[in-house]
Design a protein around this motif. Structure first.
Motif, PDB file in Angstrom:
ATOM      1  N   ASP A  61       0.850  -1.185   0.000  1.00 42.07           N
ATOM      2  CA  ASP A  61       0.000   0.000   0.000  1.00 42.07           C
ATOM      3  C   ASP A  61       0.887   1.237   0.000  1.00 42.07           C
ATOM      4  OD1 ASP A  61      -1.891   1.927   0.150  1.00 42.07           O
ATOM      5  OD2 ASP A  61      -2.943   1.101   1.881  1.00 42.07           O
ATOM      6  N   ASP A  63       0.311   4.228  -0.503  1.00 42.42           N
ATOM      7  CA  ASP A  63      -0.263   5.447   0.061  1.00 42.42           C
ATOM      8  C   ASP A  63      -0.008   5.549   1.563  1.00 42.42           C
ATOM      9  OD1 ASP A  63      -1.991   7.837   0.122  1.00 42.42           O
ATOM     10  OD2 ASP A  63      -3.370   6.532   1.209  1.00 42.42           O
ATOM     11  N   SER A 153      -2.578   7.556   6.091  1.00 42.49           N
ATOM     12  CA  SER A 153      -2.648   7.744   4.644  1.00 42.49           C
ATOM     13  C   SER A 153      -1.949   9.039   4.253  1.00 42.49           C
ATOM     14  CB  SER A 153      -4.108   7.789   4.183  1.00 42.49           C
ATOM     15  OG  SER A 153      -4.221   8.323   2.878  1.00 42.49           O
ATOM     16  N   ARG A 154      -1.011   8.943   3.334  1.00 34.94           N
ATOM     17  CA  ARG A 154      -0.316  10.136   2.833  1.00 34.94           C
ATOM     18  C   ARG A 154      -1.304  11.083   2.167  1.00 34.94           C
ATOM     19  NH1 ARG A 154       3.964   7.162  -0.887  1.00 34.94           N
ATOM     20  NH2 ARG A 154       4.393   9.283  -1.583  1.00 34.94           N
ATOM     21  N   LYS A 155      -2.245  10.517   1.415  1.00 39.95           N
ATOM     22  CA  LYS A 155      -3.225  11.346   0.712  1.00 39.95           C
ATOM     23  C   LYS A 155      -4.122  12.084   1.690  1.00 39.95           C
ATOM     24  CE  LYS A 155      -6.898  11.040  -2.785  1.00 39.95           C
ATOM     25  NZ  LYS A 155      -7.654  10.113  -3.681  1.00 39.95           N
TER      26      LYS A 155
END
Length: 600
Positions: A61, A63, A153-155
């Protein structure tokens, strides 16, 4: 030139282990700060003493990003749920102004001991509000690990490719003042994969990191059992087979040794055009961590450019990617045993391609390091220590030091190849790695050598014949192109002469109308023009010569016809003119009767 080697300090010290959860997947990128040895609060509390901050991304993953607080001691499950509002956070500065844009917080939560996540809070200190982002906080206290991990989550947190990072802990003992710590100081500048930032890090340059997804181990190709305590049956052949894979690494004013590892490159490495990964010690390339650029000299003496793509100061290992294909060496990511025969190849004291041999004198399975009796010296650092089958066991790293400061001969230190795992290579567990013999285990028989020589001679002859055929074909193509160019010029010249001759005939017909039918007849039998766009090299010359003969005949006919027409036009005639009873004769080219006279 400075030759790279390390002086032994706490050789059997415990290597640091990062907190990666085996259920998360394989690490494709990581970065680790230097050790922070200062406790920043006024009142010291060892339980809240931070040493490192680490970030990682896993392959399953991309993200999700993981941050780790690494403590001096093993964390306690209730250290942030002690009724005293003790808390901790990972601070993220997006615009480098020294103010946290995002804090990943844990407070009033009891940790688990088994890597199972508990909920943390994502706090926006600028707007003073919590973000609707899931933050998992976990630890591995049950296995005595000293880290606490945060995943998010980076986003969701809009994490940029470049940011500043640090960790903060606070113990709110009502009887003490200022019991807190943060690491590193002042921050760790992080450049995620894909970042084009050239912003330099602070004094806390990461001691561990990777710029591209790591390569993975290749399958172990061994199959026959071997007695690893004996010397190889043909050491000269073994050394000759390994040397093309061993290089001299140059960084700044120093040099060391490296070797090409048998690995499966990640897609990121392939997409960047890299073909080989060279392994060496971190201290060999530490002066070039900022630029990430080094050079290395091949066994042939050719200098090639390399790019540092992974490094770990604690394990003293590093990976260098190159767009040049360097023959790889097989290696085994499992500890060897005491008493085994070993060889070392490298560039000690500035001299390349040097071979020394000995045995493994001791093995420390906890640190993944071992000692050997084979002679190593400054410049050997990073070079391969290999067994009697040619498989690499570790990296020649340093020499022990006597009490008077002198280097101990016959007491070399090696960092075992397992230390490459998770830092330079994504390693797979090997099944019975030592019950086998590598492809360089024994020298060839005389018959095999003769067959190899014959095959080589045949290959060289075939290559020579192919090269000669290609050279001949190229020369013929160039000659044909030249001829075709010359023939095109001749063709255009002929057509121009033909057009001029026809123009002359048509013009003469207009000038001498009495002879126009003659000139029209001449034009009708003129040869056709040549097609200069489609020239047949084989037949062109004969066709051109035939056309030129016809053109010469045409030009002669036109010249004669013009002369005749001109002569006819200039011929005088006599007419008789009358006026009453008077008669007068007039002779001229175009005679006319005088005024008052009429032609009789």
């Amino acid at each position: 030139m400075k030759l790279k080697t390390l002086i032994l300090v706490s050789f059997f010290g415990m290597a640091m282990v990062l907190g990666s959860n085996p259920t998360f997947g394989a690490v494709t990128w990581s970065v680790e700060s230097k050790k922070d040895s200062v406790y920043d609060g006024d009142t010291y509390n060892a339980a809240y003493d931070l040493e490192y901050v680490t970030a990682q991304i896993f392959d399953n993953d991309p993200d999700e990003i993981y941050f780790y607080m690494d403590f001096l001691q093993i964390p306690k499950v209730n250290m942030f749920n002690d009724g005293l509002d003790s808390w901790a956070y990972i601070g993220l500065d997006y615009n480098f102004d020294g103010t946290r844009d995002i804090r990943l917080e844990i407070s009033n939560v009891t940790l688990r001991t088994d890597r199972v996540s508990v909920a943390g809070d994502v706090w926006d200190p600028i707007n003073k509000k919590s973000l609707d982002c899931s933050l998992g906080v976990y630890a591995n206290i049950g296995e005595n690990q000293k880290w606490i991990g945060f995943k998010v989550s980076r986003k969701c947190i809009s994490l940029p490719l470049t940011f500043d990072l640090f960790a903060y802990t606070e113990f709110n003992d009502k009887d003490s003042v200022g019991s807190y710590d943060y690491a590193p100081y002042p921050y760790l500048r992080v450049n995620l994969p894909g970042s084009t930032s050239t912003t330099p890090s602070t004094s806390t340059n990461s001691s561990s990191g990777a710029t591209l997804a790591l390569p993975s181990t290749s399958p172990n190709l061994t199959k026959d059992s071997s007695n690893f305590t004996v010397a190889p049956s043909n050491l000269s052949y073994l050394s000759d087979s390994l040397l093309p894979s061993v290089v001299t690494v140059k960084c700044g004013n120093g040099s060391g040794t490296g070797w090409s590892a048998d690995l499966t490159l990640s897609q990121q490495l392939k997409d960047s055009g890299y073909q080989s990964i060279l392994v060496t010690n971190h201290h060999v390339i530490e002066e070039c961590i900022g630029s990430k650029s080094v050079s290395f000299v091949l066994n042939t003496g050719t200098t090639v450019a390399g790019q540092i793509v992974s490094w770990n100061e604690t394990s003293d290992v590093a990976g260098i990617a190159t767009k040049t294909l360097v023959p790889p060496l097989q290696w085994v990511g499992s500890p060897p045993k005491q008493g085994w025969w070993v060889g070392v190849l490298g560039s000690p004291l500035g001299r390349s391609n040097v071979l020394t041999t000995g045995i493994i004198s001791s093995v420390n399975n906890s640190t993944k390091k071992f000692t050997l009796t084979a002679a190593i010296n400054p410049g050997n650092s990073g070079g391969p220590v290999f067994d009697n089958t040619g498989r690499v066991l570790g990296l020649a790293t340093s020499k022990a030091v006597l009490s008077d400061g002198q280097l101990a001969e016959g007491f070399g230190n090696a960092h075992g190849s397992p230390l490459l795992c998770s830092t330079v290579v994504l390693c797979q567990i090997e099944s019975d790695p030592w019950n086998g013999k590598a492809k360089f285990a024994a020298g060839p028989t005389p018959e095999e050598l003769a067959a190899q020589a014959a095959a080589l001679a045949a290959a060289e002859a075939a290559a020579k014949a192919k090269a000669e055929a290609e050279a001949k074909a190229k020369a013929e193509a160039e000659l044909e192109a030249k001829l075709r160019g010359e023939m095109r010029s001749q063709c255009i010249d002929f057509n121009g002469k033909l057009d001029l001759a026809i123009f002359s005939a048509n013009s003469a017909g207009i000038t001498y109308p009495s002879s126009s039918s003659v000139f029209a007849g001449i034009v009708s039998i003129a040869p056709s023009a040549l097609d200069c766009d489609y020239i047949n090299v084989t037949t062109f010359n004969s066709e051109l010569q035939s056309k030129e003969r016809l053109l010469a005949s045409l030009e002669g006919s036109i010249t004669n016809a013009i002369a005749i027409a001109k002569a006819n036009a200039m011929k005088k005639t006599t007419i008789t003119c009358v006026k009453g009873k008077l008669t007068k004769k007039v002779t001229a080219v175009k005679p006319k009767c005088p005024s008052g006279y009429k032609k009789k």
